[in-house]
Design a protein around this motif. Structure first.
Motif, short mmCIF file in Angstrom:
data_model
loop_
_atom_site.label_atom_id
_atom_site.label_comp_id
_atom_site.label_asym_id
_atom_site.label_seq_id
_atom_site.Cartn_x
_atom_site.Cartn_y
_atom_site.Cartn_z
N VAL A 55 1.07 -1.31 0.22
CA VAL A 55 0.14 -0.03 -0.10
C VAL A 55 0.92 1.27 0.19
CG1 VAL A 55 -1.60 1.48 1.36
CG2 VAL A 55 -1.93 -1.08 1.09
N ILE A 56 1.86 1.26 0.48
CA ILE A 56 2.78 2.30 1.07
C ILE A 56 3.71 2.57 -0.27
CG2 ILE A 56 4.74 3.30 2.05
CD1 ILE A 56 3.75 1.52 4.29
N VAL A 57 4.28 1.59 -1.01
CA VAL A 57 5.19 1.68 -2.27
C VAL A 57 4.43 0.79 -3.24
CG1 VAL A 57 7.36 0.86 -2.97
CG2 VAL A 57 7.33 1.29 -0.56
N ASP A 58 3.82 1.57 -3.97
CA ASP A 58 2.99 1.25 -5.19
C ASP A 58 4.00 0.83 -6.36
OD1 ASP A 58 1.31 0.80 -7.46
OD2 ASP A 58 0.67 2.64 -7.25
N PRO A 59 4.56 -0.40 -6.60
CA PRO A 59 5.04 -0.81 -7.56
C PRO A 59 4.82 -0.15 -8.93
CG PRO A 59 4.60 -2.82 -6.33
CD PRO A 59 3.71 -1.66 -5.96
N GLN A 60 3.64 0.22 -9.41
CA GLN A 60 3.20 1.08 -10.63
C GLN A 60 4.04 2.39 -10.58
OE1 GLN A 60 1.31 -0.47 -12.91
NE2 GLN A 60 2.15 1.33 -13.91
N ALA A 61 4.25 3.01 -9.49
CA ALA A 61 4.90 4.35 -9.32
C ALA A 61 6.34 4.07 -10.02
CB ALA A 61 4.82 5.06 -8.11
N LEU A 62 6.89 2.86 -9.37
CA LEU A 62 8.20 2.40 -9.85
C LEU A 62 8.22 2.41 -11.40
CD1 LEU A 62 9.49 0.57 -6.55
CD2 LEU A 62 9.85 3.15 -7.27
N ILE A 63 7.30 1.57 -11.59
CA ILE A 63 7.21 1.07 -13.29
C ILE A 63 6.98 2.59 -14.07
CG2 ILE A 63 5.73 0.10 -14.94
CD1 ILE A 63 4.99 -2.16 -12.80
N SER A 64 6.13 3.36 -13.59
CA SER A 64 6.15 4.50 -14.19
C SER A 64 7.41 5.32 -14.17
CB SER A 64 5.04 5.33 -13.67
OG SER A 64 3.80 4.92 -13.90
N ALA A 65 8.24 5.19 -13.15
CA ALA A 65 9.53 6.03 -13.26
C ALA A 65 10.43 5.24 -14.20
CB ALA A 65 9.91 5.98 -11.83
#
Length: 193
Positions: A55-65
């Motif tokens: 919930v805290i570290v959304d893997p999708q945010a890292l994928i977008s990065a």
């Protein structure tokens, strides 16, 4: 929904008390559900810890990065480091991340949950965006080692000057290494055949 309430309660408890002192009963009480419901929804305290991390570290945010996109910085390392630092510096997620990383280094169950989260969610997502395969997974893990090490020294141990440095200065210093791990030629990087 009770699942969301339990995750929110778990996140708050883990941040406030760490893994060892947090009980499923206290999480259930905070969420307004029966402790049996917590076990039904998540199976164990370590699984709940892992899902709270998600919930805290959304893997999708890292994928977008990793993927970039219109208007994004052209350097993959800059995008990754900025995204990662935002997670740690956010008032909503930073204190929880500190407590969870501390727990992962001091408790074997929390360690396994953190390891599972990294392997099952973060590394899988980032390496998939890098094209998949063992080299992509190793590249993602090398970048993660730089980022997690930075978090440990900056946010958990608070060692100066890393802990007191301006965020953009930190991005400037770390991003080239992350970029190299993610994009350098396999031979130059020394990846195994």
């Amino acid at each position: 929904m009770s699942r969301d309430a339990v995750l929110a309660a778990a996140r708050a408890r883990f941040a406030a008390e760490g893994y060892e002192k947090t009980t499923l009963r206290s999480i259930a009480a905070d969420a307004g559900v029966d402790p049996a419901m917590v076990l039904y929804l998540f199976g164990s305290k370590s699984a709940l810890f892992r899902d709270a991390l998600r919930v805290i570290v959304d893997p999708q945010a890292l994928i977008s990065a990793v993927a970039g996109g219109p208007g994004a910085d052209p350097d993959i390392g800059v995008r990754m480091v900025r995204t990662y630092l935002r997670i740690w510096e956010s008032e909503d997620s930073g204190p929880t991340m500190v407590a969870m990383l501390q727990s992962a280094t001091s408790n074997s169950d929390a360690h396994e949950a953190f390891r599972g989260f990294m392997q099952d969610y973060v590394l899988t997502a980032v390496s998939g965006e890098l094209g998949g395969g063992e080299h992509a997974r190793l590249r993602a893990l090398l970048a993660a080692s730089q980022l997690v090490g930075t978090a440990m020294l900056r946010y958990v141990m608070k060692i100066a000057p890393l802990a007191t440095m301006d965020g953009e200065d930190l991005v400037r210093l770390i991003a080239p290494t992350v970029t190299r791990y993610l994009t350098a030629d396999a031979t130059e990087l020394g990846l195994p055949d």
